[in-house]
Enzyme design. Structure first.
Site, mmCIF file in Angstrom:
data_model
loop_
_atom_site.group_PDB
_atom_site.id
_atom_site.type_symbol
_atom_site.label_atom_id
_atom_site.label_comp_id
_atom_site.label_asym_id
_atom_site.label_seq_id
_atom_site.Cartn_x
_atom_site.Cartn_y
_atom_site.Cartn_z
ATOM 1 C CG LEU A 151 61.935 28.193 74.652
ATOM 2 C CD1 LEU A 151 60.751 29.101 74.929
ATOM 3 C CD2 LEU A 151 61.484 26.796 74.256
ATOM 4 C CD GLU A 153 65.014 35.900 69.763
ATOM 5 O OE1 GLU A 153 64.778 36.577 68.754
ATOM 6 O OE2 GLU A 153 65.564 36.350 70.774
ATOM 7 C CG PHE A 247 74.994 25.809 67.476
ATOM 8 C CD1 PHE A 247 73.833 25.071 67.336
ATOM 9 C CD2 PHE A 247 74.896 27.123 67.889
ATOM 10 C CE1 PHE A 247 72.593 25.634 67.606
ATOM 11 C CE2 PHE A 247 73.658 27.689 68.165
ATOM 12 C CZ PHE A 247 72.511 26.931 68.020
ATOM 13 C CG LEU A 248 80.460 22.324 64.255
ATOM 14 C CD1 LEU A 248 80.960 20.944 63.835
ATOM 15 C CD2 LEU A 248 81.605 23.114 64.893
ATOM 16 C CB CYS A 258 70.406 34.027 74.660
ATOM 17 S SG CYS A 258 68.686 34.053 75.123
ATOM 18 N NE ARG A 325 66.315 41.445 72.161
ATOM 19 C CZ ARG A 325 65.629 40.694 73.023
ATOM 20 N NH1 ARG A 325 65.703 40.936 74.315
ATOM 21 N NH2 ARG A 325 64.860 39.707 72.597
HETATM 22 C C1 UDX Z 1 69.998 30.674 71.841
HETATM 23 C C2 UDX Z 1 70.040 29.210 72.302
HETATM 24 O O1 UDX Z 1 70.189 28.362 71.162
HETATM 25 C C3 UDX Z 1 68.781 28.874 73.073
HETATM 26 O O2 UDX Z 1 68.859 27.537 73.559
HETATM 27 C C4 UDX Z 1 68.654 29.846 74.248
HETATM 28 O O3 UDX Z 1 67.520 29.592 75.005
HETATM 29 C C5 UDX Z 1 68.639 31.281 73.742
HETATM 30 O O4 UDX Z 1 69.826 31.517 72.969
HETATM 31 P P1 UDX Z 1 68.868 32.071 69.899
HETATM 32 O O5 UDX Z 1 69.515 33.267 70.513
HETATM 33 O O6 UDX Z 1 67.438 32.168 69.475
HETATM 34 O O7 UDX Z 1 68.944 30.824 70.907
HETATM 35 O O8 UDX Z 1 69.705 31.709 68.613
HETATM 36 P P2 UDX Z 1 70.546 30.476 68.049
HETATM 37 O O9 UDX Z 1 69.767 29.781 66.999
HETATM 38 O O10 UDX Z 1 71.102 29.640 69.110
HETATM 39 O O11 UDX Z 1 71.720 31.292 67.326
HETATM 40 C C6 UDX Z 1 72.546 32.192 68.060
HETATM 41 C C7 UDX Z 1 73.511 32.905 67.158
HETATM 42 O O12 UDX Z 1 74.508 32.022 66.678
HETATM 43 C C8 UDX Z 1 72.884 33.545 65.929
HETATM 44 O O13 UDX Z 1 73.465 34.815 65.732
HETATM 45 C C9 UDX Z 1 73.259 32.606 64.808
HETATM 46 O O14 UDX Z 1 73.317 33.236 63.549
HETATM 47 C C10 UDX Z 1 74.628 32.137 65.270
HETATM 48 N N1 UDX Z 1 75.023 30.819 64.736
HETATM 49 C C11 UDX Z 1 74.306 29.707 65.071
HETATM 50 C C12 UDX Z 1 76.161 30.702 63.952
HETATM 51 O O15 UDX Z 1 76.835 31.699 63.644
HETATM 52 N N2 UDX Z 1 76.545 29.457 63.517
HETATM 53 C C13 UDX Z 1 75.864 28.331 63.830
HETATM 54 O O16 UDX Z 1 76.273 27.242 63.400
HETATM 55 C C14 UDX Z 1 74.704 28.447 64.634
#
Ligand code: UDX
Length: 447
Positions: A151, A153, A247-248, A258, A325
């Site tokens: 999941l 957030e 995620f790019l 996480c 966090r």
């Molecule tokens: C993540 C995982 O996606 C989820 O599957 C797991 O269960 C918990 O950890 P979350 O921590 O809620 O979820 O955030 P996510 O949306 O994955 O983003 C993580 C971090 O990466 C954030 O700081 C976000 O800003 C950063 N991010 C994300 C980027 O810098 N670039 C991106 O393209 C995507």
């Protein structure tokens, strides 16, 4: 429909419990924090998570969702989920003491034929450890299933309701089927594996996503050096179905509860078992560097950081959450303060007190305009939609110098230019001049 119990009502536990109740199950939750239990029992979420309040309210009102701060003498439920936290220990390993305590408490209160399902992110091998605890305890025997969560957030409810996959790990096929049935209404793909593999899927998934982000952040630095546009590079890469668009987004790097904890824990596990996690170490290092690179951009823009007024927009680790966090936004605020800058932070949902506890000495504003007043640089550190829709002309009227550092590449450069801002972002032209011919010559030589 089944009776289930959920131990631990943090983000994973509360969301899972509310969603299971929504699917029609009867869910009893235990959390040792009485204040949190009182909130949840009143149908209110202790965390900012879109849609969660409503699910809690309807679940409690329908009598399918209940919360308590002490364990029942005996669980009526035959399936008990463990969703307690596994914080980072000093060495970087995940601390599983809360999982052990929860399993011990639950095992003493189970009925025959019960299943303990682990949703907490635990080091590979923890499930087997729990199986061992069950055998040794001589208490009521129970099956153990690992069911990692994926999941995000801010979109946790929709992630729960529309999962890409449900991973279930156990040697007990019957137990796996019983847990799979709980998710039946979702009609999701269920992957059945052994416990260790299930535990590993969780770590490997998070580590891969963090790697993807660190990769594009490294490419952004190379784009900057050579005059390419990382946003278009990512778009072009993402159209390759083997790579995908998600995620790019280059930016300030990954944070949250996480990725930092899990990448570190996986690297730790690898190291203590003699594997050499070089890639994971680089992924973490690139992520840390990203904050220094943003600091350098602010320095370049304002000249001298000492005594410079800097506004930071966003405190949470990403948009649509109040979770701070491992927030890259606050890490940058700290770095700026260490350099003598006077930092004011604005966030749409994070309470001022929490920001000040995390970064002592920082000022907190109640609006973007208040934060930006007399600032020599405004840094967009979290990509809240609110910032993308801002009236930047109004911001331009209150700042001391019209400089915006878009550390999330979330803004439209032309809008900022029209409002009179000098605009800097991550890995896109306009950031810096095109590379000097000498750099291109060097490239030709090395090719
Ligand atoms: C993540 C995982 O996606 C989820 O599957 C797991 O269960 C918990 O950890 P979350 O921590 O809620 O979820 O955030 P996510 O949306 O994955 O983003 C993580 C971090 O990466 C954030 O700081 C976000 O800003 C950063 N991010 C994300 C980027 O810098 N670039 C991106 O393209 C995507």
């Amino acid at each position: 429909m089944s009776r289930i119990a959920v131990i631990g009502c943090g983000y994973v536990g509360a969301v899972s419990a509310a969603c299971f109740a929504h699917l029609g199950h009867e869910v009893e939750c235990v959390d040792t924090d009485p204040e949190r239990v009182a909130l949840l029992d009143a149908g209110r979420s202790p965390i900012h998570e879109p849609g969660l309040d409503e699910l809690l309210r309807t679940g409690v009102a329908a009598g399918r969702l209940s919360f308590r701060s002490t364990y029942p003498d005996r669980f009526a439920a035959r399936i008990v989920f463990i969703a307690v936290n596994t914080p980072e220990s000093q060495e970087g390993a995940a601390d599983i003491r809360a999982v052990r305590d929860a399993v011990t408490a639950v095992a003493a209160r189970l009925q025959p034929g019960s299943i303990i399902v682990n949703k907490s992110t635990v080091p590979i091998g923890t499930g087997d450890l729990v199986v061992g605890m069950a055998r040794r305890s001589g208490q009521c025997p129970f099956a153990v299933v690992s069911n990692p969560e994926f999941l995000r957030e801010g979109s946790a409810i929709s992630d729960f309701m529309n999962p890409d996959r449900i991973v279930l790990g156990s040697d007990d096929r019957v137990a796996i089927d019983r847990v799979a049935d709980l998710y039946g209404p979702l009609e999701a793909h269920v992957q059945r594996v052994d416990i260790r593999t299930a535990e590993m899927i969780k770590y490997a998934s998070n580590a891969f996503l963090a790697t993807k982000i660190s990769f594009i952040n490294e490419i952004a630095a190379i784009c900057e050096a050579l005059g390419a546009d990382v946003a278009e590079v990512a778009r072009g890469m993402g159209m390759d179905s083997r790579i995908g668009h998600q995620f790019l987004s280059a930016g300030l790097g990954w944070g949250g509860s996480c990725f930092p904890k899990d990448v570190k824990a996986l690297a730790h596990m690898a190291a203590v078992h003699g594997a050499h996690p070089q890639l994971l170490r680089s992924v973490m290092e690139i992520n840390r560097d990203q904050q220094f690179r943003a600091l350098q951009k602010v320095r370049e823009a304002v000249g001298v950081l000492d005594d410079a007024r800097v506004a930071i927009l966003g405190a949470s680790f990403k948009a649509n959450t109040d979770d701070i966090r491992n927030s890259p936004a606050l890490a940058l605020a700290s770095l700026l303060q260490l350099e003598g800058a006077r930092v004011t932070v604005y966030d749409p949902v994070v309470q001022a007190r929490r920001v000040q506890d995390a970064v002592p000495g920082v000022a907190v504003a109640a609006s973007v305009l208040e934060a930006a007043r007399d600032a020599e640089a405004v840094v967009l550190a979290t990509d809240w939609l609110e910032f993308q829709l801002l009236d930047w002309q109004a911001v331009a009227r209150v700042v001391a110098r019209p400089v915006v550092i878009d550390a999330r590449n979330a803004l439209e450069p032309r809008t900022l230019a029209a409002a009179g801002f000098e605009y800097r972002c991550i890995g896109r032209p306009g950031n810096k001049q095109r590379p000097a011919p000498a750099a291109l010559e060097q490239l030709e030589v090395s090719a």
